[in-house]
Design an enzyme around this catalytic site. Structure first.
Site, PDB file in Angstrom:
ATOM      1  N   GLU A 454      13.952  -1.472  22.193  1.00 40.86           N
ATOM      2  CA  GLU A 454      14.649  -1.714  23.240  1.00 40.86           C
ATOM      3  C   GLU A 454      14.045  -2.142  24.675  1.00 40.86           C
ATOM      4  O   GLU A 454      14.251  -1.756  25.849  1.00 40.86           O
ATOM      5  CB  GLU A 454      15.800  -0.694  23.694  1.00 40.86           C
ATOM      6  CG  GLU A 454      17.319  -0.774  22.822  1.00 40.86           C
ATOM      7  CD  GLU A 454      17.652  -2.222  22.772  1.00 40.86           C
ATOM      8  OE1 GLU A 454      17.577  -3.212  23.585  1.00 40.86           O
ATOM      9  OE2 GLU A 454      17.976  -2.747  21.567  1.00 40.86           O
TER      10      GLU A 454
HETATM   11  C1  FAD Z   1      11.692   1.557  14.242  1.00 40.27           C
HETATM   12  C2  FAD Z   1      12.050   0.458  15.009  1.00 40.27           C
HETATM   13  C3  FAD Z   1      13.242  -0.113  15.052  1.00 40.27           C
HETATM   14  C4  FAD Z   1      13.474  -1.172  15.696  1.00 40.27           C
HETATM   15  N1  FAD Z   1      14.634  -1.824  15.689  1.00 40.27           N
HETATM   16  C5  FAD Z   1      14.958  -2.962  16.291  1.00 40.27           C
HETATM   17  C6  FAD Z   1      16.318  -3.747  16.227  1.00 40.27           C
HETATM   18  O1  FAD Z   1      17.164  -3.220  15.506  1.00 40.27           O
HETATM   19  N2  FAD Z   1      16.412  -5.193  16.689  1.00 40.27           N
HETATM   20  C7  FAD Z   1      15.218  -5.706  17.162  1.00 40.27           C
HETATM   21  O2  FAD Z   1      15.361  -6.955  17.491  1.00 40.27           O
HETATM   22  N3  FAD Z   1      13.971  -5.248  17.341  1.00 40.27           N
HETATM   23  C8  FAD Z   1      13.916  -4.080  16.893  1.00 40.27           C
HETATM   24  N4  FAD Z   1      12.762  -3.257  16.894  1.00 40.27           N
HETATM   25  C9  FAD Z   1      11.593  -3.930  17.573  1.00 40.27           C
HETATM   26  C10 FAD Z   1      11.184  -3.294  18.932  1.00 40.27           C
HETATM   27  O3  FAD Z   1      12.221  -3.647  20.050  1.00 40.27           O
HETATM   28  C11 FAD Z   1       9.917  -4.057  19.551  1.00 40.27           C
HETATM   29  O4  FAD Z   1       9.043  -3.466  18.635  1.00 40.27           O
HETATM   30  C12 FAD Z   1       9.557  -3.783  20.835  1.00 40.27           C
HETATM   31  O5  FAD Z   1      10.329  -4.317  21.798  1.00 40.27           O
HETATM   32  C13 FAD Z   1       7.970  -3.921  21.175  1.00 40.27           C
HETATM   33  O6  FAD Z   1       7.867  -5.485  20.699  1.00 40.27           O
HETATM   34  P1  FAD Z   1       6.477  -5.794  19.840  1.00 40.27           P
HETATM   35  O7  FAD Z   1       6.536  -4.746  18.895  1.00 40.27           O
HETATM   36  O8  FAD Z   1       6.640  -7.119  19.423  1.00 40.27           O
HETATM   37  O9  FAD Z   1       5.404  -5.571  21.108  1.00 40.27           O
HETATM   38  P2  FAD Z   1       4.717  -6.623  22.047  1.00 40.27           P
HETATM   39  O10 FAD Z   1       5.501  -7.451  22.578  1.00 40.27           O
HETATM   40  O11 FAD Z   1       3.553  -7.245  21.074  1.00 40.27           O
HETATM   41  O12 FAD Z   1       3.997  -5.644  23.109  1.00 40.27           O
HETATM   42  C14 FAD Z   1       2.942  -4.598  22.763  1.00 40.27           C
HETATM   43  C15 FAD Z   1       2.863  -3.772  23.925  1.00 40.27           C
HETATM   44  O13 FAD Z   1       2.345  -4.559  24.876  1.00 40.27           O
HETATM   45  C16 FAD Z   1       2.769  -4.282  26.070  1.00 40.27           C
HETATM   46  N5  FAD Z   1       3.241  -5.262  26.905  1.00 40.27           N
HETATM   47  C17 FAD Z   1       3.814  -6.233  26.424  1.00 40.27           C
HETATM   48  N6  FAD Z   1       4.520  -6.933  27.417  1.00 40.27           N
HETATM   49  C18 FAD Z   1       4.198  -6.535  28.389  1.00 40.27           C
HETATM   50  C19 FAD Z   1       4.683  -6.827  29.740  1.00 40.27           C
HETATM   51  N7  FAD Z   1       5.256  -7.889  30.063  1.00 40.27           N
HETATM   52  N8  FAD Z   1       4.345  -5.928  30.976  1.00 40.27           N
HETATM   53  C20 FAD Z   1       3.739  -4.667  30.350  1.00 40.27           C
HETATM   54  N9  FAD Z   1       3.473  -4.111  29.276  1.00 40.27           N
HETATM   55  C21 FAD Z   1       3.764  -5.318  28.235  1.00 40.27           C
HETATM   56  C22 FAD Z   1       3.761  -3.031  25.821  1.00 40.27           C
HETATM   57  O14 FAD Z   1       3.006  -1.914  26.180  1.00 40.27           O
HETATM   58  C23 FAD Z   1       3.940  -3.165  24.384  1.00 40.27           C
HETATM   59  O15 FAD Z   1       4.291  -1.847  23.675  1.00 40.27           O
HETATM   60  C24 FAD Z   1      12.502  -1.974  16.370  1.00 40.27           C
HETATM   61  C25 FAD Z   1      11.204  -1.460  16.156  1.00 40.27           C
HETATM   62  C26 FAD Z   1      10.765  -0.183  15.419  1.00 40.27           C
HETATM   63  C27 FAD Z   1       9.274   0.178  15.480  1.00 40.27           C
END
Ligand code: FAD
Length: 610
Positions: A454
């Site tokens: 989220e």
């Molecule tokens: C168990 C689980 C359940 C999930 N359930 C859902 C679901 O039901 N539906 C769904 O759509 N998604 C779901 N997700 C996905 C989850 O919401 C995303 O993994 C999360 O939003 C982060 O996106 P990403 O993994 O692509 O990380 P990225 O976007 O690649 O980011 C990596 C890291 O970079 C940093 N970062 C990135 N951008 C910025 C910024 N602008 N400013 C500061 N720091 C930044 C943060 O520290 C971040 O953690 C789930 C994930 C997991 C692991």
């Protein structure tokens, strides 16, 4: 075997005494609420969570979900528990009665969500996401969807999901590749891959309604790396016709589920959309006129609404995990014998005293208690503000702004603190906490994801600092400072409250200075805002919980002076309030110092050297 008892006395204190539910009758959905009705809902929910969901928490974690040829099996017992959950009407607690729900305000349903997540977060996520999905469909869906699909989600017959994330994008949704192409009949064909979809496939319900965001190609068949062509869609696993009959399997298939650190009983699915039939939600986006910039579609507003509600829900997960971990930490510390009290043995006839005699153990447990009860009050106050925002009260605009301002704080600060609390409770178990059979390490593993999904907590902090502080000329922080300052001034002369009012005032003054610093230095160099955002959000969390503790301390003092019943409960409130003032508020100047360090050093860091 871990224990869980629903904190019903605290809910009753907050609802009836602090927020005076009987004085809120004019708010939407509050009119019909009687004390007996609320008691009945909470008592039954507590029983279900304690007796049905919690016993499946550890076994669900051990067994996990199983994937085979596109089919997902949830852990033993989840299916039966889900049937009982739906039959009990829990799926539709907050949905309007016209859709078959109970029409209760989130002020009440928040507590049921908290209990179910404490009892079994992995299970609670299936109906939790469903609720987010049907709420969005209620707002943006066509009338036939509201007639034939929403009621089946409200009853729990079908579930729902939120599909945003893709392999190439999570935070940065501009980069999504999933596309939806309009067909002659007005539906769309969707192609692409969504990953990490909670409850994306399972065996709990007959149909799954996916709420998906995807891009509509422009008139040249191109999709753009911005949000302008992103739209919001409904994609059922089994196609639903406009008359409500269920047709063929749709072109959406589960390509696998993730092996993960925690919430193992919740299936985290890869979903492949292959010409899946999709229905766009909200009015049709207009093609931009020549030279005009594309703007986000109306349907996206529905998606943002869904995400905002989900953020508050995840914040509450932080409280849930801390509550259950705390209960187990206390149980262990009252049973384990280790060492002697520093002031001399408490039980000289025994080889050692109980672990609870040690100040550091008490510090850890009180840290959890002070967070859980303070955060719960903030979350409940925020749901009240959301109800006021939808009412005719003159303060409705301010209430809406406050709820909006605090949403990222609740999501990020509460999940950071929830994880910290679960880790501390585990520490009370010594080495036994690290051993799976004892069950407490599961809370740490389960609670960890709350900080990431989220919207990662660092991104929440940027939402607060980069968007919410400055919007409408800083109206929201000004309303916040005015409200808290006003309360502190009104209560500043009460000597009995000095131990609470003064520290909160110091914290609030520091937060105001930090806000000024952000406005001046963040605008001059956005990296300054980025480098200090997490500390700023934490400070706002500490001050807000502190203010709520001051309010609760005032009430506890009044109760102790007028009615000696529940003396221990109110005295315990004063102890937790004092802890927050003595141990958490002092973080504020330290956080401000870190914020003022600015971005220079972090930007000078060269990850390629060393
Ligand atoms: C168990 C689980 C359940 C999930 N359930 C859902 C679901 O039901 N539906 C769904 O759509 N998604 C779901 N997700 C996905 C989850 O919401 C995303 O993994 C999360 O939003 C982060 O996106 P990403 O993994 O692509 O990380 P990225 O976007 O690649 O980011 C990596 C890291 O970079 C940093 N970062 C990135 N951008 C910025 C910024 N602008 N400013 C500061 N720091 C930044 C943060 O520290 C971040 O953690 C789930 C994930 C997991 C692991």
């Amino acid at each position: 075997m871990p224990v869980y008892r629903a904190p019903l006395q605290d809910y009753s204190f907050l609802m009836n005494e602090l927020f005076e539910i009987d004085k809120q009758k004019d708010l939407p959905q509050f009119g019909e609420l009687s004390g007996e009705l609320v008691d009945d809902v909470l008592t039954n929910a507590a029983k279900f969570c304690e007796e049905v969901l919690h016993p499946l928490n550890q076994s669900g974690d051990e067994e996990g979900c199983h994937y085979e040829n596109g089919v997902v099996r949830t852990p033993t017992g989840f299916k039966e528990a889900y049937k009982a959950y739906a039959a009990g009407g829990w799926s539709g607690l907050s949905a309007p009665e016209s859709f078959g729900g109970s029409g209760l305000p989130s002020f009440v349903t928040m507590t049921v969500a908290e209990m179910s997540q404490s009892a079994n977060q992995a299970f609670a996520m299936y109906p939790g996401l469903s609720m987010a999905a049907y709420s969005a469909l209620m707002g943006t869906g066509a009338s036939w969807m509201k007639e034939h699909i929403v009621p089946r989600m409200v009853s729990g017959e079908w579930t729902g999901t939120m599909c945003l994330t893709e392999p190439g994008c999570g935070t940065d949704l501009r980069l999504m590749k999933t596309r939806a192409v309009e067909q002659d009949d007005g539906t769309y064909k969707m192609t692409g891959t969504k990953i990490f979809i909670s409850g994306g496939e399972h065996d709990l319900a007959d149909n799954i309604i996916h709420m998906v965001i995807a891009k509509i190609p422009d008139e040249n068949g191109q999709i753009h790396d911005d949000l302008s062509t992103v739209n919001f869609f409904m994609v059922p696993k089994y196609i639903v016709k406009e008359d409500g009959t269920v047709g063929m399997r749709n072109g959406v298939a589960c390509g696998g589920i993730e092996k993960k650190m925690g919430i193992k009983g919740n299936a985290t699915a890869v979903l492949n959309f292959d010409d899946a039939v999709a229905w766009r939600l909200g009015p049709k986006p207009q093609a931009p006129k020549l030279g005009e910039k594309r703007s986000s579609s109306e349907g996206m507003k529905g998606m943002f609404g869904m995400m905002n509600a989900a953020r508050l829900g995840v914040g509450v997960q932080g409280i849930s995990v801390a509550e259950v971990a705390l209960q187990n930490g206390i149980a262990y510390a009252l049973e384990r014998r280790v060492g002697h009290a520093l002031t001399g043995p408490k039980e000289p006839d025994k080889p050692a005293d109980l672990e609870i005699v040690h100040p550091d153990v008490r510090r850890m447990l009180l840290h959890c208690r002070s967070f859980v009860e303070g955060a719960r009050a903030v979350a409940m106050w925020t749901t009240l503000n959301m109800a006021i925002a939808n009412s005719n009260r003159p303060e409705r605009d301010t209430a809406g702004m406050l709820a909006d301002l605090l949403t990222p704080v609740i999501k990020a600060f509460f999940t950071d603190m929830g994880f910290e609390a679960a880790n501390m409770a585990m520490q009370c178990y010594g080495g036994h906490g690290y051993i799976r059979d004892n069950g407490v390490e599961q809370f740490v593993r389960d609670g960890r994801i709350n900080q990431t999904y989220e919207g990662a907590n660092g991104v929440q902090a940027m939402d607060l600092v980069g968007r919410k502080l400055g919007r409408k000329g800083g109206a929201a922080p000004m309303a916040y400072f005015g409200l808290v300052n006003g309360w502190l001034e009104d209560n500043g002369k009460d000597e009995k409250l000095g131990a609470y009012v003064k520290p909160v005032k110091r914290g609030l003054d520091t937060l105001q200075q930090a806000t000024m610093w952000m406005a001046q230095n963040g605008l001059a160099n956005p990296n300054n805002a980025g480098a200090g955002a997490v500390d700023y959000l934490r400070m706002m969390g500490i001050v807000t919980v502190g203010w709520m503790w001051a309010r609760m301390a005032k009430l506890a003092n009044e109760k102790l002076a007028t009615s000696p019943a529940n003396k221990a409960f109110y005295e315990s409130k004063l102890v937790s309030a004092k802890y927050w003032m003595e141990r958490m508020i002092p973080e504020c100047p330290m956080l401000f110092e870190r914020i003022q360090a600015g971005a220079d050093t972090v930007m000078a860091f060269d990850p390629m050297v060393g």
